[in-house]
Scaffold this motif. Structure first.
Motif, PDB file in Angstrom:
ATOM      1  N   LYS A  27     -26.241 -19.880 -28.149  1.00 14.84           N
ATOM      2  CA  LYS A  27     -25.487 -18.716 -28.714  1.00 14.84           C
ATOM      3  C   LYS A  27     -24.638 -19.171 -29.705  1.00 14.84           C
ATOM      4  O   LYS A  27     -24.311 -18.253 -30.376  1.00 14.84           O
ATOM      5  CB  LYS A  27     -24.835 -18.145 -27.232  1.00 14.84           C
ATOM      6  N   ALA A  28     -24.110 -20.565 -29.737  1.00 13.95           N
ATOM      7  CA  ALA A  28     -22.873 -20.805 -30.543  1.00 13.95           C
ATOM      8  C   ALA A  28     -23.566 -21.244 -31.643  1.00 13.95           C
ATOM      9  O   ALA A  28     -24.788 -21.240 -32.165  1.00 13.95           O
ATOM     10  CB  ALA A  28     -22.442 -22.063 -29.835  1.00 13.95           C
ATOM     11  N   ASP A  29     -22.670 -21.273 -32.906  1.00 17.03           N
ATOM     12  CA  ASP A  29     -22.864 -21.921 -34.154  1.00 17.03           C
ATOM     13  C   ASP A  29     -24.021 -23.071 -34.010  1.00 17.03           C
ATOM     14  O   ASP A  29     -24.015 -23.925 -33.194  1.00 17.03           O
ATOM     15  CB  ASP A  29     -21.906 -22.433 -34.784  1.00 17.03           C
ATOM     16  N   ILE A  30     -24.711 -23.194 -35.154  1.00 15.33           N
ATOM     17  CA  ILE A  30     -25.911 -24.378 -35.227  1.00 15.33           C
ATOM     18  C   ILE A  30     -25.356 -25.494 -35.227  1.00 15.33           C
ATOM     19  O   ILE A  30     -25.869 -26.718 -34.794  1.00 15.33           O
ATOM     20  CB  ILE A  30     -26.778 -24.261 -36.690  1.00 15.33           C
ATOM     21  N   GLU A  31     -24.021 -25.738 -35.507  1.00 18.67           N
ATOM     22  CA  GLU A  31     -23.168 -27.141 -35.484  1.00 18.67           C
ATOM     23  C   GLU A  31     -22.788 -27.541 -34.197  1.00 18.67           C
ATOM     24  O   GLU A  31     -22.414 -28.592 -33.868  1.00 18.67           O
ATOM     25  CB  GLU A  31     -22.198 -27.148 -36.439  1.00 18.67           C
ATOM     26  N   PHE A  32     -22.699 -26.674 -33.387  1.00 17.81           N
ATOM     27  CA  PHE A  32     -22.130 -26.901 -31.938  1.00 17.81           C
ATOM     28  C   PHE A  32     -22.993 -27.727 -31.181  1.00 17.81           C
ATOM     29  O   PHE A  32     -22.191 -28.959 -30.580  1.00 17.81           O
ATOM     30  CB  PHE A  32     -22.296 -25.623 -30.926  1.00 17.81           C
ATOM     31  N   PRO A  33     -24.318 -27.963 -30.994  1.00 17.68           N
ATOM     32  CA  PRO A  33     -24.760 -29.021 -30.363  1.00 17.68           C
ATOM     33  C   PRO A  33     -24.642 -30.467 -31.065  1.00 17.68           C
ATOM     34  O   PRO A  33     -24.037 -31.442 -30.330  1.00 17.68           O
ATOM     35  CB  PRO A  33     -26.287 -28.805 -30.451  1.00 17.68           C
ATOM     36  N   ASN A  34     -24.459 -30.438 -32.391  1.00 17.03           N
ATOM     37  CA  ASN A  34     -24.206 -31.806 -33.155  1.00 17.03           C
ATOM     38  C   ASN A  34     -22.652 -32.161 -32.828  1.00 17.03           C
ATOM     39  O   ASN A  34     -22.520 -33.632 -32.589  1.00 17.03           O
ATOM     40  CB  ASN A  34     -24.236 -31.601 -34.667  1.00 17.03           C
ATOM     41  N   ASP A  35     -21.956 -31.237 -32.705  1.00 18.35           N
ATOM     42  CA  ASP A  35     -20.392 -31.732 -32.343  1.00 18.35           C
ATOM     43  C   ASP A  35     -20.227 -32.249 -30.914  1.00 18.35           C
ATOM     44  O   ASP A  35     -19.224 -32.704 -30.885  1.00 18.35           O
ATOM     45  CB  ASP A  35     -19.459 -30.399 -32.805  1.00 18.35           C
ATOM     46  N   LEU A  36     -21.352 -32.161 -30.299  1.00 17.90           N
ATOM     47  CA  LEU A  36     -21.116 -32.706 -28.756  1.00 17.90           C
ATOM     48  C   LEU A  36     -21.859 -33.904 -28.667  1.00 17.90           C
ATOM     49  O   LEU A  36     -21.994 -34.498 -27.722  1.00 17.90           O
ATOM     50  CB  LEU A  36     -21.350 -31.656 -27.826  1.00 17.90           C
ATOM     51  N   LEU A  37     -22.498 -34.650 -29.814  1.00 18.19           N
ATOM     52  CA  LEU A  37     -23.448 -35.584 -29.512  1.00 18.19           C
ATOM     53  C   LEU A  37     -22.886 -36.822 -28.914  1.00 18.19           C
ATOM     54  O   LEU A  37     -23.127 -37.620 -28.071  1.00 18.19           O
ATOM     55  CB  LEU A  37     -23.965 -35.896 -30.755  1.00 18.19           C
ATOM     56  N   GLN A  38     -21.715 -37.440 -29.560  1.00 17.84           N
ATOM     57  CA  GLN A  38     -20.869 -38.431 -29.303  1.00 17.84           C
ATOM     58  C   GLN A  38     -20.422 -38.239 -27.653  1.00 17.84           C
ATOM     59  O   GLN A  38     -20.642 -39.405 -26.962  1.00 17.84           O
ATOM     60  CB  GLN A  38     -19.726 -38.662 -30.122  1.00 17.84           C
ATOM     61  N   GLU A  39     -19.769 -37.145 -27.515  1.00 16.92           N
ATOM     62  CA  GLU A  39     -19.168 -37.083 -26.030  1.00 16.92           C
ATOM     63  C   GLU A  39     -20.321 -37.003 -25.140  1.00 16.92           C
ATOM     64  O   GLU A  39     -20.085 -37.536 -24.131  1.00 16.92           O
ATOM     65  CB  GLU A  39     -18.500 -35.578 -26.130  1.00 16.92           C
TER      66      GLU A  39
END
Length: 281
Positions: free
Chosen positions: A119-131
């Motif tokens: 549902k979120a912006d396309i960058e949302f998953p990438n922004d959680l990669l490291q975490e």
């Protein structure tokens, strides 16, 4: 720790294998499937089956990845400084912990649900990669690193509304919940309505699966909608007779508002019924 489903949740052998694989690999489990196939309920029942606390992060179109980590309330701190509040001297008073922080700091292992990530912006998953990979993140305001005390079991759901980045997919164990066949559906119905009349179930399933086969249907009815429809049929004493003696030329089933959820599909079914009547004259 092995998941085998619960009394309230029918898990296929394939789904059980996927859940247990993600626990063994310590990878997030990415669950896709049609809406209403029990993706969110899986996390709830997994936590119950393993006796773990469930932390739920329901993603919206406006959700940002950093909100799952923490948010710094600079406005409140500025206001408190103007009022001379002593709290202003400790910046930690203005750090609002997110769901990932809550899961990471738990002394006991938890199940973390990240619901409807697409549902979120396309960058949302990438922004959680490291975490999600390292199970840690850095808080710039306090200059501290938050690490998971016990690695949580992470369940991520998606309705396939948009494609997820390859880098994100590489870090997940993937499972697609196929739509239940009739045998599995019977088991699901038995969980919800153990005392339901079997002849009503058989008639209702025939109508339900016929409806799902209609070509051009914008939204096929889901498992959860079938459960609602059955509840209505049980409440209506005439429903079984209506199903048994239904006119084949009428494509719209009784109490169809529980199954058909938009005017385009209602119009399509009415057109199909009209065409059927013309062909049989």
């Amino acid at each position: 720790m092995k998941f085998q489903g619960t009394e309230q949740y029918v898990a296929t052998p394939e789904l059980q294998m996927a859940v247990n694989a993600c626990i063994t690999l310590q990878r997030p489990l990415l669950i896709k499937g049609e809406p209403g196939t029990g993706k969110t309920m899986l996390a709830e029942q997994l936590a119950e089956a393993l006796g773990l606390r469930l932390i739920q992060w329901h993603v919206k179109s406006t959700t940002k990845a950093h909100q799952g980590l923490y948010e710094y309330d600079a406005v409140s701190r500025l206001r408190d400084s103007q009022l001379g509040d002593d709290r202003v001297h400790d910046i930690k008073n203005y750090i609002n912990k997110g769901k990932l922080w809550e899961a990471f700091e738990s002394e006991e292992q938890v199940v973390l649900l990240i619901d409807e990530v697409d549902k979120a912006d396309i960058e949302f998953p990438n922004d959680l990669l490291q975490e999600l990979d390292k199970m840690e993140f850095f808080v710039y305001e306090t200059q501290e690193t938050i690490k998971a005390v016990k690695r949580p079991i992470v369940i991520i759901t998606s309705n396939n509304e948009k494609e997820l980045p390859d880098a994100f997919l590489r870090r997940c164990f993937f499972h697609y919940i196929s739509f239940p066949d009739k045998d599995t559906m019977l088991r699901i119905i038995d969980v919800h309505y153990p005392d339901i009349q079997q002849n009503l179930v058989q008639q209702a399933l025939e109508v339900f699966f016929d409806l799902r086969e209609v070509r051009g249907l914008k939204k096929k009815p889901s498992t959860s909608e079938l459960i609602d429809w059955l509840k209505l049929l049980m409440a209506d004493q005439m429903s079984l007779e209506m199903l048994q003696n239904r006119d084949a030329s009428k494509a719209i089933p009784p109490l169809h508002g529980a199954l058909v959820k938009n005017e385009q599909d209602v119009s399509l079914l009415e057109k199909l019924a009209f065409m059927h009547r013309r062909q049989t004259r």
